[in-house]
Motif scaffolding. Structure first.
Motif, PDB file in Angstrom:
ATOM      1  N   SER A   1      93.064  73.032  54.254  1.00 20.70           N
ATOM      2  CA  SER A   1      93.183  71.940  55.430  1.00 20.70           C
ATOM      3  C   SER A   1      92.173  70.446  54.989  1.00 20.70           C
ATOM      4  O   SER A   1      92.832  70.377  55.270  1.00 20.70           O
ATOM      5  N   GLY A   2      90.864  71.114  54.032  1.00 26.55           N
ATOM      6  CA  GLY A   2      89.953  70.510  53.898  1.00 26.55           C
ATOM      7  C   GLY A   2      91.072  70.109  51.937  1.00 26.55           C
ATOM      8  O   GLY A   2      91.022  68.246  52.320  1.00 26.55           O
ATOM      9  N   GLU A   3      91.377  70.346  52.139  1.00 28.95           N
ATOM     10  CA  GLU A   3      92.420  69.353  50.571  1.00 28.95           C
ATOM     11  C   GLU A   3      93.597  68.815  51.261  1.00 28.95           C
ATOM     12  O   GLU A   3      93.758  67.852  50.398  1.00 28.95           O
TER      13      GLU A   3
ATOM     14  N   ASP B   1      86.733  63.081  49.555  1.00 30.58           N
ATOM     15  CA  ASP B   1      85.975  63.863  48.894  1.00 30.58           C
ATOM     16  C   ASP B   1      85.091  64.590  49.728  1.00 30.58           C
ATOM     17  O   ASP B   1      84.983  65.755  49.491  1.00 30.58           O
ATOM     18  N   ALA B   2      84.298  63.883  51.112  1.00 31.42           N
ATOM     19  CA  ALA B   2      83.189  64.884  51.521  1.00 31.42           C
ATOM     20  C   ALA B   2      84.038  65.172  53.250  1.00 31.42           C
ATOM     21  O   ALA B   2      83.623  66.302  53.333  1.00 31.42           O
ATOM     22  N   ALA B   3      84.906  65.621  52.950  1.00 27.97           N
ATOM     23  CA  ALA B   3      85.968  66.106  53.873  1.00 27.97           C
ATOM     24  C   ALA B   3      86.183  67.507  52.867  1.00 27.97           C
ATOM     25  O   ALA B   3      86.532  68.410  53.721  1.00 27.97           O
ATOM     26  N   ALA B   4      86.795  67.199  51.547  1.00 25.61           N
ATOM     27  CA  ALA B   4      87.189  68.727  51.237  1.00 25.61           C
ATOM     28  C   ALA B   4      85.738  69.669  51.163  1.00 25.61           C
ATOM     29  O   ALA B   4      85.546  70.723  51.240  1.00 25.61           O
ATOM     30  N   GLU B   5      84.620  68.261  50.706  1.00 28.82           N
ATOM     31  CA  GLU B   5      83.147  69.304  50.510  1.00 28.82           C
ATOM     32  C   GLU B   5      83.023  69.930  51.919  1.00 28.82           C
ATOM     33  O   GLU B   5      81.648  71.316  51.759  1.00 28.82           O
ATOM     34  N   ALA B   6      82.800  69.106  52.882  1.00 24.38           N
ATOM     35  CA  ALA B   6      82.664  70.096  54.486  1.00 24.38           C
ATOM     36  C   ALA B   6      83.571  71.018  54.548  1.00 24.38           C
ATOM     37  O   ALA B   6      83.210  72.640  54.907  1.00 24.38           O
ATOM     38  N   ALA B   7      85.312  71.188  54.076  1.00 26.20           N
ATOM     39  CA  ALA B   7      86.046  72.156  54.216  1.00 26.20           C
ATOM     40  C   ALA B   7      84.908  73.442  53.530  1.00 26.20           C
ATOM     41  O   ALA B   7      85.368  74.467  53.947  1.00 26.20           O
ATOM     42  N   ASP B   8      85.384  73.190  52.118  1.00 26.01           N
ATOM     43  CA  ASP B   8      84.555  74.385  51.402  1.00 26.01           C
ATOM     44  C   ASP B   8      83.328  74.865  51.486  1.00 26.01           C
ATOM     45  O   ASP B   8      83.452  76.362  51.858  1.00 26.01           O
ATOM     46  N   ALA B   9      82.025  73.742  52.398  1.00 26.81           N
ATOM     47  CA  ALA B   9      81.589  74.453  53.067  1.00 26.81           C
ATOM     48  C   ALA B   9      81.752  75.870  54.009  1.00 26.81           C
ATOM     49  O   ALA B   9      80.597  77.097  54.044  1.00 26.81           O
TER      50      ALA B   9
END
Length: 99
Positions: free
Chosen positions: A41-43, A74-82
């Motif tokens: 979802s973040g991606e 990028d921040a959205a993807a990083e937050a989803a990864d975290a």
């Protein structure tokens, strides 16, 4: 290039998950599948925001404006990864004894 990198990373993550799934309980596998859904979802959010940045660039926006929008993706993807990493860690801790 960015899409290729993501595809390679996603494929390797999926392969690793399949290899490890034999060692996990059904509950842990379900929790890890939920974490993977959060990651995907973040991606997807990042891809959508990147498309918006490209449209913004095509409309004549400045480089700084485009970079600011891309940074949000990028921040959205990083937050989803975290969040997904945390979900996977919690699943590992809850499942002390594999089936």
């Amino acid at each position: 290039m960015k899409a290729f990198y993501k595809s390679v990373m996603l494929a390797s993550t999926a392969a690793m998950a399949l290899g490890l799934s034999a060692c996990d309980s059904a509950k842990e596998n379900a929790d890890e599948a939920a974490a993977q859904a959060v990651r995907e979802s973040g991606e997807a959010t990042e891809a959508s925001i990147d498309a918006s940045a490209a449209a913004l660039e095509a409309s004549g926006a400045t480089s700084d404006q485009v970079k600011a929008v891309e940074a949000k993706g990028d921040a959205a993807a990083e937050a989803a990864d975290a969040k997904a990493d945390k979900m996977e860690d919690q699943a590992d801790k809850r499942d002390a004894k594999p089936e």
